[in-house]
Motif scaffolding. Sequence first.
Motif, PDB file in Angstrom:
ATOM      1  N   ILE A  51      -6.129  12.907  -6.833  1.00 31.56           N
ATOM      2  CA  ILE A  51      -5.134  11.736  -6.910  1.00 31.56           C
ATOM      3  C   ILE A  51      -4.149  12.025  -5.501  1.00 31.56           C
ATOM      4  CG2 ILE A  51      -3.204  10.706  -7.861  1.00 31.56           C
ATOM      5  CD1 ILE A  51      -5.844  10.042  -9.027  1.00 31.56           C
ATOM      6  N   ALA A  52      -3.908  13.502  -5.151  1.00 31.21           N
ATOM      7  CA  ALA A  52      -3.014  13.817  -4.132  1.00 31.21           C
ATOM      8  C   ALA A  52      -3.834  13.250  -3.025  1.00 31.21           C
ATOM      9  CB  ALA A  52      -2.727  15.192  -4.343  1.00 31.21           C
ATOM     10  N   LEU A  53      -5.140  13.792  -2.808  1.00 36.63           N
ATOM     11  CA  LEU A  53      -5.791  13.452  -1.618  1.00 36.63           C
ATOM     12  C   LEU A  53      -5.874  11.851  -1.302  1.00 36.63           C
ATOM     13  CD1 LEU A  53      -7.550  14.600   0.651  1.00 36.63           C
ATOM     14  CD2 LEU A  53      -9.414  14.274  -0.904  1.00 36.63           C
ATOM     15  N   ILE A  54      -6.001  11.045  -2.385  1.00 33.28           N
ATOM     16  CA  ILE A  54      -6.057   9.774  -2.204  1.00 33.28           C
ATOM     17  C   ILE A  54      -4.504   9.075  -1.673  1.00 33.28           C
ATOM     18  CG2 ILE A  54      -6.248   7.389  -3.598  1.00 33.28           C
ATOM     19  CD1 ILE A  54      -8.355   8.650  -5.263  1.00 33.28           C
ATOM     20  N   GLY A  55      -3.688   9.903  -2.384  1.00 31.78           N
ATOM     21  CA  GLY A  55      -2.406   9.605  -1.919  1.00 31.78           C
ATOM     22  C   GLY A  55      -2.087   9.660  -0.400  1.00 31.78           C
ATOM     23  N   TRP A  56      -2.638  10.934   0.204  1.00 30.48           N
ATOM     24  CA  TRP A  56      -2.340  11.289   1.384  1.00 30.48           C
ATOM     25  C   TRP A  56      -3.023  10.326   2.300  1.00 30.48           C
ATOM     26  CZ3 TRP A  56      -5.486  15.693   4.265  1.00 30.48           C
ATOM     27  CH2 TRP A  56      -4.818  15.603   5.617  1.00 30.48           C
ATOM     28  N   ALA A  57      -4.242   9.722   1.754  1.00 28.01           N
ATOM     29  CA  ALA A  57      -5.115   8.695   2.518  1.00 28.01           C
ATOM     30  C   ALA A  57      -4.235   7.346   2.750  1.00 28.01           C
ATOM     31  CB  ALA A  57      -6.459   8.565   2.184  1.00 28.01           C
ATOM     32  N   ILE A  58      -3.654   6.980   1.553  1.00 26.90           N
ATOM     33  CA  ILE A  58      -3.071   5.872   1.768  1.00 26.90           C
ATOM     34  C   ILE A  58      -1.561   5.964   2.524  1.00 26.90           C
ATOM     35  CG2 ILE A  58      -1.495   4.320   0.075  1.00 26.90           C
ATOM     36  CD1 ILE A  58      -3.351   4.959  -2.080  1.00 26.90           C
ATOM     37  N   LEU A  59      -0.926   6.951   2.441  1.00 25.15           N
ATOM     38  CA  LEU A  59       0.048   7.408   3.485  1.00 25.15           C
ATOM     39  C   LEU A  59      -0.448   7.236   4.837  1.00 25.15           C
ATOM     40  CD1 LEU A  59       2.658   8.381   4.375  1.00 25.15           C
ATOM     41  CD2 LEU A  59       1.956  10.791   3.611  1.00 25.15           C
ATOM     42  N   ASP A  60      -1.664   7.796   5.160  1.00 23.80           N
ATOM     43  CA  ASP A  60      -2.005   7.757   6.524  1.00 23.80           C
ATOM     44  C   ASP A  60      -2.367   6.316   7.072  1.00 23.80           C
ATOM     45  OD1 ASP A  60      -2.949   9.773   8.821  1.00 23.80           O
ATOM     46  OD2 ASP A  60      -4.704   8.133   8.818  1.00 23.80           O
ATOM     47  N   VAL A  61      -2.970   5.676   6.354  1.00 23.17           N
ATOM     48  CA  VAL A  61      -3.463   4.165   6.771  1.00 23.17           C
ATOM     49  C   VAL A  61      -2.408   3.369   6.838  1.00 23.17           C
ATOM     50  CG1 VAL A  61      -4.847   2.359   6.122  1.00 23.17           C
ATOM     51  CG2 VAL A  61      -5.759   4.725   5.999  1.00 23.17           C
ATOM     52  N   ALA A  62      -1.333   3.399   5.771  1.00 20.33           N
ATOM     53  CA  ALA A  62      -0.190   2.531   5.644  1.00 20.33           C
ATOM     54  C   ALA A  62       0.711   2.892   7.029  1.00 20.33           C
ATOM     55  CB  ALA A  62       0.441   2.696   4.345  1.00 20.33           C
ATOM     56  N   GLY A  63       0.780   4.333   6.972  1.00 15.96           N
ATOM     57  CA  GLY A  63       1.762   4.586   8.285  1.00 15.96           C
ATOM     58  C   GLY A  63       1.322   4.340   9.610  1.00 15.96           C
ATOM     59  N   GLU A  64      -0.007   4.488   9.920  1.00 22.61           N
ATOM     60  CA  GLU A  64      -0.654   4.075  11.216  1.00 22.61           C
ATOM     61  C   GLU A  64      -0.453   2.601  11.260  1.00 22.61           C
ATOM     62  OE1 GLU A  64      -2.050   5.673  13.653  1.00 22.61           O
ATOM     63  OE2 GLU A  64      -1.711   7.683  13.202  1.00 22.61           O
ATOM     64  N   THR A  65      -0.919   1.950  10.355  1.00 16.83           N
ATOM     65  CA  THR A  65      -0.319   0.085  10.486  1.00 16.83           C
ATOM     66  C   THR A  65       0.953  -0.115  10.796  1.00 16.83           C
ATOM     67  OG1 THR A  65      -2.427  -0.044   8.971  1.00 16.83           O
ATOM     68  CG2 THR A  65      -1.169  -1.787   9.621  1.00 16.83           C
ATOM     69  N   ALA A  66       1.711   0.572   9.815  1.00 20.65           N
ATOM     70  CA  ALA A  66       3.175   0.411  10.384  1.00 20.65           C
ATOM     71  C   ALA A  66       3.602   0.649  11.768  1.00 20.65           C
ATOM     72  CB  ALA A  66       3.936   0.985   9.223  1.00 20.65           C
ATOM     73  N   TYR A  67       3.008   1.845  12.150  1.00 19.13           N
ATOM     74  CA  TYR A  67       3.207   2.137  13.402  1.00 19.13           C
ATOM     75  C   TYR A  67       2.734   1.308  14.644  1.00 19.13           C
ATOM     76  CZ  TYR A  67       2.823   4.743  18.134  1.00 19.13           C
ATOM     77  OH  TYR A  67       3.091   5.177  19.396  1.00 19.13           O
ATOM     78  N   ARG A 112      10.954 -13.314  10.427  1.00 15.34           N
ATOM     79  CA  ARG A 112      11.064 -13.094   9.016  1.00 15.34           C
ATOM     80  C   ARG A 112       9.890 -12.103   8.437  1.00 15.34           C
ATOM     81  NH1 ARG A 112      13.962 -15.014   4.612  1.00 15.34           N
ATOM     82  NH2 ARG A 112      15.257 -16.416   6.120  1.00 15.34           N
ATOM     83  N   ARG A 113       8.670 -13.042   8.634  1.00 15.42           N
ATOM     84  CA  ARG A 113       7.314 -12.443   7.918  1.00 15.42           C
ATOM     85  C   ARG A 113       7.030 -10.949   8.646  1.00 15.42           C
ATOM     86  NH1 ARG A 113       4.059 -16.105   5.353  1.00 15.42           N
ATOM     87  NH2 ARG A 113       2.166 -15.055   6.302  1.00 15.42           N
ATOM     88  N   ASP A 114       7.249 -10.972   9.906  1.00 17.43           N
ATOM     89  CA  ASP A 114       7.130  -9.679  10.587  1.00 17.43           C
ATOM     90  C   ASP A 114       7.792  -8.433   9.873  1.00 17.43           C
ATOM     91  OD1 ASP A 114       5.221 -10.873  12.182  1.00 17.43           O
ATOM     92  OD2 ASP A 114       6.103 -10.537  14.160  1.00 17.43           O
ATOM     93  N   ALA A 115       9.024  -8.867   9.753  1.00 17.35           N
ATOM     94  CA  ALA A 115       9.843  -7.838   9.230  1.00 17.35           C
ATOM     95  C   ALA A 115       9.597  -7.499   7.764  1.00 17.35           C
ATOM     96  CB  ALA A 115      11.359  -8.299   9.213  1.00 17.35           C
ATOM     97  N   PHE A 116       9.244  -8.320   7.001  1.00 18.07           N
ATOM     98  CA  PHE A 116       8.731  -8.261   5.513  1.00 18.07           C
ATOM     99  C   PHE A 116       7.452  -7.379   5.594  1.00 18.07           C
ATOM    100  CE2 PHE A 116      11.468 -11.662   4.037  1.00 18.07           C
ATOM    101  CZ  PHE A 116      12.373 -10.812   3.284  1.00 18.07           C
ATOM    102  N   LEU A 117       6.585  -7.813   6.338  1.00 17.10           N
ATOM    103  CA  LEU A 117       5.376  -7.042   6.405  1.00 17.10           C
ATOM    104  C   LEU A 117       5.573  -5.474   7.088  1.00 17.10           C
ATOM    105  CD1 LEU A 117       2.342  -7.582   6.389  1.00 17.10           C
ATOM    106  CD2 LEU A 117       2.143  -7.982   8.688  1.00 17.10           C
ATOM    107  N   LEU A 118       6.525  -5.174   7.771  1.00 19.65           N
ATOM    108  CA  LEU A 118       6.802  -3.819   8.012  1.00 19.65           C
ATOM    109  C   LEU A 118       7.502  -3.104   6.912  1.00 19.65           C
ATOM    110  CD1 LEU A 118       7.029  -1.456  10.286  1.00 19.65           C
ATOM    111  CD2 LEU A 118       9.093  -2.395  10.828  1.00 19.65           C
ATOM    112  N   ALA A 119       8.164  -3.915   6.144  1.00 23.51           N
ATOM    113  CA  ALA A 119       8.758  -3.169   4.871  1.00 23.51           C
ATOM    114  C   ALA A 119       7.626  -3.003   3.788  1.00 23.51           C
ATOM    115  CB  ALA A 119       9.843  -4.032   4.317  1.00 23.51           C
ATOM    116  N   ARG A 120       6.777  -3.838   3.831  1.00 25.41           N
ATOM    117  CA  ARG A 120       5.541  -3.610   2.806  1.00 25.41           C
ATOM    118  C   ARG A 120       4.811  -2.202   3.309  1.00 25.41           C
ATOM    119  NH1 ARG A 120       4.823  -9.339   3.437  1.00 25.41           N
ATOM    120  NH2 ARG A 120       5.955 -10.401   2.013  1.00 25.41           N
ATOM    121  N   PHE A 121       4.345  -2.196   4.524  1.00 25.40           N
ATOM    122  CA  PHE A 121       3.843  -1.093   4.514  1.00 25.40           C
ATOM    123  C   PHE A 121       4.445   0.314   4.394  1.00 25.40           C
ATOM    124  CE2 PHE A 121       1.141  -3.887   7.482  1.00 25.40           C
ATOM    125  CZ  PHE A 121      -0.092  -3.837   6.922  1.00 25.40           C
TER     126      PHE A 121
END
Length: 452
Positions: A359-375, A331-340
Amino acid sequence: MRHRPDRLFLLTGGVQGLAFSWGLPAMVWWVVDLRLSPFRLAVLGTALVLSILVTETPTGVVADLYSRKYSVVAAYVVMGAAMALGPVTELFGVLVIWQVLWGVGWTLQSGAATAWMTDELAHHASHSHRSAALMPVESSTSGDDTEADDSGSTRSDHSRQVDGLIVRHAIFRSVGVMVGLVAATAMGAWSVRGSMAVMGMLAIAAAGYLAIMMPEAGFESPRRRASGAPRPAHTSAWKDAIALWKRGARLVRRNPSLLAVTLSATIAAGAWEANDRLSALRLFDLGLTQLDGREAVLFFGAVWFVMSALAIPMMAWLRRRLDQADQRTARRDAFLLARFLTIAAAGALALALSPWFTIALIGWAILDVAGETAYSLTEAMANRHTDSSVRATVVSFVGQSQAVGEVSIGLALGTVAQIVSVPFALAIAAALFAVSAAPAAIVGWRTDGAVQ
């Protein structure tokens, strides 16, 4: 290092990063020197993704049937050859062939490396457990209970070790990207095409090292399991491959966590592909129009370097989180993936809609880091919920599902960007990241009990 599969697995992460960073000099050559049109650049990307889509599962099956080690070795030989030969000719058709070759090489190792590491560690753990069992003990009272507890503890420790290594593998991949970007930039001052060739030869050299150093004591080919003898000659390798593929498919369909991971990966990969193709265009429109091609490459190289560095502490946090045995549940694993994935959606939305470059550049960085972690979390969850006999096949299913999303959703959003606007297409991609979190969240609500 020969008897340390954990270290060798981490080495493959660094080589992966080196292969990724090859894209920087390649893009410079394609865009600045060859001046390929946007359509031709899209064709190169589509050829890469289609090759992954077609070969991901078959190469996973081959690894499960014959050898995970030599599948990994062949992967870096094939990718290295594509990287080194890529700048040899300017003929566009040949460039497409090199992209296809790179994609095939990628699929050879995408499920096999994790499967190899998991089984090698299990083999070493079972060897150690048997050795300990042969030692004399003070008393045999409650011996059965102790053995059962020890066995369960060993399995739990092994699972945590594997999950931690998958995340550390991602950290080493980020480090490999950073080192590769620095090397590519330095060599690019001498020759962009030369840097591409040198990086390819380094990948081939890494393959030679792995061929010598990688053990494979934890894997036994299914075609040699009948009383230790080869199976009858009339048994077709193709039949074995199809049977193995069907077993993997049934496991994915029947396991809610695996099914959720696969669905989330499909949707998120499509959104990710759209951002890969359109984010640079968005940032150019917001504030980079004054840069020439080489200045833009230096800028994006620096940004990619910083984003890779930011991903490292996030991966370290994820590793500590997965190592919390007393709190770890499906359950915790699944919710963690959903959060990322939700965080990635927020970053993608900032990139799409913000009128301000920063702001757009920061958004891109957030997307990249969260996406790599989710992967990385996706791979850990897929590996955790399968068994040794089809492990490479099932992990490859996840990779193939990502390729399906990239080809279908990515191309569709590219068309939307062409017809409507880039921000509108990126806003849809942000919404798709949020949608991709839904399967993981649903299985989190419906799942209970500790991960085994």
